[in-house]
Write a protein that holds these residues in place. Structure first.
Motif, PDB file in Angstrom:
ATOM      1  N   ASP A 227      30.120  24.807   4.870  1.00 33.87           N
ATOM      2  CA  ASP A 227      29.707  23.603   4.140  1.00 33.87           C
ATOM      3  C   ASP A 227      30.922  22.898   3.544  1.00 33.87           C
ATOM      4  O   ASP A 227      31.044  21.675   3.606  1.00 33.87           O
TER       5      ASP A 227
ATOM      6  N   ASN B 105      30.762  19.675   5.514  1.00 36.43           N
ATOM      7  CA  ASN B 105      29.679  18.979   4.823  1.00 36.43           C
ATOM      8  C   ASN B 105      29.861  19.145   3.321  1.00 36.43           C
ATOM      9  O   ASN B 105      29.137  19.891   2.672  1.00 36.43           O
TER      10      ASN B 105
ATOM     11  N   TYR C 251      23.926  24.008  11.519  1.00 35.27           N
ATOM     12  CA  TYR C 251      24.574  22.751  11.881  1.00 35.27           C
ATOM     13  C   TYR C 251      24.490  22.584  13.395  1.00 35.27           C
ATOM     14  O   TYR C 251      24.546  23.570  14.145  1.00 35.27           O
TER      15      TYR C 251
ATOM     16  N   TRP D  75      29.889  17.984  13.306  1.00 38.02           N
ATOM     17  CA  TRP D  75      28.731  18.810  12.998  1.00 38.02           C
ATOM     18  C   TRP D  75      27.827  18.086  12.004  1.00 38.02           C
ATOM     19  O   TRP D  75      28.295  17.500  11.031  1.00 38.02           O
ATOM     20  N   SER D  76      26.525  18.162  12.254  1.00 34.13           N
ATOM     21  CA  SER D  76      25.536  17.531  11.381  1.00 34.13           C
ATOM     22  C   SER D  76      24.547  18.588  10.900  1.00 34.13           C
ATOM     23  O   SER D  76      24.149  19.478  11.675  1.00 34.13           O
ATOM     24  N   PRO D  77      24.152  18.529   9.632  1.00 33.08           N
ATOM     25  CA  PRO D  77      23.152  19.489   9.143  1.00 33.08           C
ATOM     26  C   PRO D  77      21.858  19.367   9.936  1.00 33.08           C
ATOM     27  O   PRO D  77      21.388  18.265  10.210  1.00 33.08           O
TER      28      PRO D  77
END
Length: 651
Positions: A373, A377, A385, A446-448
């Motif tokens: 994270d 993020n 992710y 990367w996206s949650p």
């Protein structure tokens, strides 16, 4: 007793907060105001006077003198800096006392002059920068003043030792030579392969001290290689990049590089007493003084002002520099004990001179965020992710990667105290391992993954206006069974182990409970044991959907992995020690190419396997029947995420 503990904790937290604020005020976080004044020797003289130096100005030449150090700076046409020492009885008037320091200061002054000329509108053709010239000129003038302040600190130490005091100025070169004699090769090496084994020391790169290149991304190395001029210049390090070009690129245009700087800073006796001393034969102990200590500073180059580290590697680093048992829970600073979690989200922590920022978010000692994270993020946290990898040459369908965030808190490593060359090498080795993971993850966006509370109802064939599944053409069914139909995407599960895995020796069969080859792979989605849950809700159905034919595995397939993947509610309470941190590894799991069944697992480890160093600095192993000979070179060039696609293509 409880009141005393609470009072002590409160005092320690206040001291840590004050030290953190003081560090921010002294550092580069202060506001920079535009400076449009033209360059002039009077400015250099003013900087020297502010630091207590004797100043003499003669035309374009400025002489700055401390008790031992004397700097002769001439800015007429071409900047020339000559360093001399008042207590150097062995000096020869015709030879430079510190040629590398002379070159460093001349370079820094030249950069300031060029920026100041552009800011004053006198010369728009000198150099180029994306930064506002007035801001750049102010920033570079501040940097020169910081360099002079550091040299004056060394001057004070040298003045108390008479002729021996010169060693404080020569220590960067001494440490660099000591490391070079230990690790330099007689044969020419590529820089990227060299950095998988050792950090490269470079004296006087960003400060008047010693810097280390800890890690270089594949893209940065390729940029260096393509821009390198033909050169037959001999180098003591025998690497394929000329040293002059390397240093210029590191300062000007090169990104995706991790740099550590060894420098002296003020310290407290309590913090210093907790550090290990070196008694290893052949090791070089750094010069010591009661009021200063040496630190490795990781804030020189990276935009995030430090290196994102996982908890296990932070414990290893603490074990290297401290003699007491490792316990991050009770460690508020190296000089005092306090609660780390109580400092809040991303609080800047100061372990004496052990600069760390934590990703802790709750106040109960538990972890609210993973180190992943903190890396990809920063604003929130997620359990999974996702990212998409597309082959540059379209040799395989897009890969839908799903990463399970490790249950390990993250820290932003800024400074580490050291006392010897061995400690420096050990700390940089741990940081290099983390940098390899960080850089690999940073290749993709990367996206949650949004949490799915309930699977949406699949529209019926009548609602979709399509024919029933049993009406699929015989030709389409035959092509599916033959493996000639290309899916829209290939699901890939990504796992970053925090502990050692069992040997990868048996094929992975998703329809049995015998998964010794899978080792300690990531768990399925919570509340589901279906085969689809291994890659997330509906991944197989979504990515491998074929018109007229459902590829959904549904919920009737038992995916019991036959292993215990439970973890404690608070990962910081788990047993720990330096031996519990395995080499960094990336585990990729994907389905085999139809008509094959089961899963293919690929493990990529930095370094080697046991005492065997892998080719190109990495060790790659895969499920039985999968060719791995070419994979290390692919990983070296930044293609680690495309390995499942290559295996699928060869399927």
């Amino acid at each position: 007793m409880k009141e005393h503990t609470a009072l002590t904790s409160s005092i320690n937290q206040s001291a840590a907060a004050s030290a953190s604020l003081s560090s921010l005020l002294r550092g580069d976080n202060r506001a920079i105001y535009p400076d449009t004044s033209p360059p002039h020797p009077a400015k250099i003289a003013e900087w020297g006077r502010n630091l207590g130096m004797e100043v003499f100005v003669d035309g374009s030449t400025t002489v700055l003198a401390g008790k031992v150090l004397v700097l002769d700076i001439d800015i007429n046409d071409h900047v020339v800096v000559k360093t001399s020492f008042a207590n150097n009885t062995n000096s020869n008037g015709n030879s430079a006392a510190a040629p590398e320091l002379d070159a460093f200061l001349a370079r820094e002054v030249t950069r300031w002059i060029n920026a100041a000329r552009r800011a004053a509108g006198r010369d728009t053709a000198v150099g180029h920068s994306r930064e506002d010239p007035a801001i750049e000129a102010a920033r570079r003038s501040r940097a020169i003043q910081e360099h002079l302040r550091y040299l004056m600190m060394l001057d004070g130490l040298a003045s108390s030792e008479n002729e021996k005091g010169l060693r404080w100025f020569m220590e960067p070169a001494v440490v660099s030579d000591h490391i070079r004699k230990q690790v330099a090769s007689l044969q020419t090496q590529t820089l990227d392969k060299f950095l998988t084994q050792h950090a490269l020391p470079l004296p006087f790169l960003v400060t008047p001290s010693l810097s280390f290149i800890v890690w270089l991304s594949p893209r940065a190395y390729l940029q260096l290689l393509r821009s390198s001029p033909p050169s037959k210049q001999s180098s003591m390090w025998n690497i394929d990049i000329p040293m002059t070009h390397l240093m210029t690129s590191l300062l000007d245009t090169l990104e995706d590089v991790t740099i550590a700087t060894l420098r002296l800073v003020p310290c407290t006796e309590v913090a210093k007493s907790k550090m290990n001393s070196s008694d290893v034969p052949g090791d070089h102990t750094l010069l010591t003084t009661p009021s200063q200590m040496w630190v490795l500073d990781f804030t020189a180059k990276l935009p995030q002002n430090g290196v994102v580290m996982c908890q296990n590697r932070m414990r290893v680093i603490q074990g290297i520099v401290e003699s007491r048992p490792i316990d991050l829970i009770s460690m508020g600073s190296m000089s005092s004990i306090g609660s780390m979690s109580s400092l809040g989200n991303m609080s800047n922590m100061n372990f004496g001179e052990f600069g760390v920022a934590s990703s802790q978010t709750n106040g109960s000692g538990g972890t609210g965020r993973s180190w992943v994270d903190l890396l990809v993020n920063k604003n929130s946290s997620a359990e999974y992710y996702t990212a998409t990898y597309k082959s540059p040459n379209d040799i395989h369908p897009p890969l839908h990667l799903r990463l399970l965030a490790p249950l390990e808190p993250g820290f932003l490593l800024q400074r580490v105290p050291v006392r010897s060359v061995k400690q420096i090498s050990q700390v940089l080795e741990v940081v290099r391992e983390q940098c390899w993971l960080n850089e690999s993850l940073s290749i993709l966006q990367w996206s949650p993954e949004p949490q799915v509370l309930q699977s949406p109802r699949r529209p019926s064939n009548a609602e979709q206006g399509t024919q029933p599944e049993d009406a699929a053409s015989t030709t389409l069914l035959a092509s599916v069974l033959a493996g000639t139909v290309t899916p829209q995407s290939i699901p890939v599960n990504v796992y970053l182990p925090s502990s050692a895995l069992s040997t990868l020796s048996q094929p992975v069969d998703p329809f049995t409970s015998q998964h010794s080859g899978l080792g300690m792979g990531p768990p399925a989605s919570a509340g589901s044991s279906s085969g689809a849950s291994l890659f997330g809700p509906g991944d197989l159905e979504m990515d491998m959907d074929i018109p007229g034919l459902s590829m959904s595995m549904g919920g009737g397939v038992d995916m019991d992995l036959g292993m215990d993947l439970s973890t404690s509610a608070d990962p910081m309470q788990q047993p720990h020690g330096p031996e519990t941190c395995p080499p960094p590894m990336i585990v990729l799991t994907s389905p085999r190419h139809v008509p094959g069944n089961g899963l293919v697992e690929i493990r990529v480890t930095l370094g080697g396997h046991g005492s065997v160093v892998g080719e190109n600095g990495v060790w790659v192993e895969a499920s039985p029947g999968v060719e791995t000979g070419y994979m290390s070179d692919v990983v070296r060039r930044g293609g680690v995420w495309g390995l499942p696609g290559r295996v699928w293509n060869k399927g």
